[in-house]
Write a protein that holds these residues in place. Structure first.
Motif, PDB file in Angstrom:
ATOM      1  N   THR A  49       1.098  -0.863  -0.115  1.00 36.99           N
ATOM      2  CA  THR A  49       0.160  -0.734   0.405  1.00 36.99           C
ATOM      3  C   THR A  49       1.059   1.364   0.127  1.00 36.99           C
ATOM      4  O   THR A  49       0.859   2.033  -0.342  1.00 36.99           O
ATOM      5  N   THR A  96      -7.691   4.202   5.570  1.00 37.23           N
ATOM      6  CA  THR A  96      -5.840   2.933   5.843  1.00 37.23           C
ATOM      7  C   THR A  96      -5.305   4.191   4.630  1.00 37.23           C
ATOM      8  O   THR A  96      -3.930   4.617   5.395  1.00 37.23           O
ATOM      9  N   ALA A 135      -7.361   8.063  -2.061  1.00 32.88           N
ATOM     10  CA  ALA A 135      -8.179   6.982  -1.842  1.00 32.88           C
ATOM     11  C   ALA A 135      -9.289   6.296  -2.763  1.00 32.88           C
ATOM     12  O   ALA A 135      -9.121   5.140  -3.335  1.00 32.88           O
ATOM     13  N   LEU A 151      -8.900   2.768  -2.153  1.00 33.89           N
ATOM     14  CA  LEU A 151      -8.721   2.725  -0.996  1.00 33.89           C
ATOM     15  C   LEU A 151      -9.661   3.305  -0.257  1.00 33.89           C
ATOM     16  O   LEU A 151      -9.968   4.235   0.077  1.00 33.89           O
TER      17      LEU A 151
END
Length: 101
Positions: free
Chosen positions: A27, A55, A46, A51
């Protein structure tokens, strides 16, 4: 035993291993790769990478602690970008190596 130029100072060794640790997460690699192409907000990251915002925020906090990224504020939004291009070159070399093998 004498101290040679190729000996690493303990602090340099620690920072180097922390950098590789930061790059060991898929990630974080995806986020860094995106940020090397354009400055982004948490929401943009994101959305682009598919995502959760939480996160992304967590990973950005970690990357900032490692001094791999920086941020600037524009009104109420924070925009993230690489701290410098040393990591870009390191990451790019690793990606090219992965493609090669």
């Amino acid at each position: 035993m004498s101290n040679h130029n190729y000996d690493l100072h303990e602090e340099t060794l620690d920072k180097t291993t922390q950098t590789f640790k930061a790059l060991s997460d898929p990630t974080r690699v995806r986020i860094l790769h995106l940020l090397f192409h354009k400055e982004c907000s948490v929401n943009e990251i994101a959305k682009t990478l598919g995502l959760q915002q939480s996160t992304v925020s967590h990973q950005l906090r970690y990357l900032k602690q490692q001094r791999l990224i920086k941020c600037r504020r524009h009104k109420t939004t924070l925009y993230y970008s690489p701290e410098d291009h040393h990591i870009f070159h390191l990451l790019n070399q690793a990606i090219e190596h992965a493609k090669h093998i």
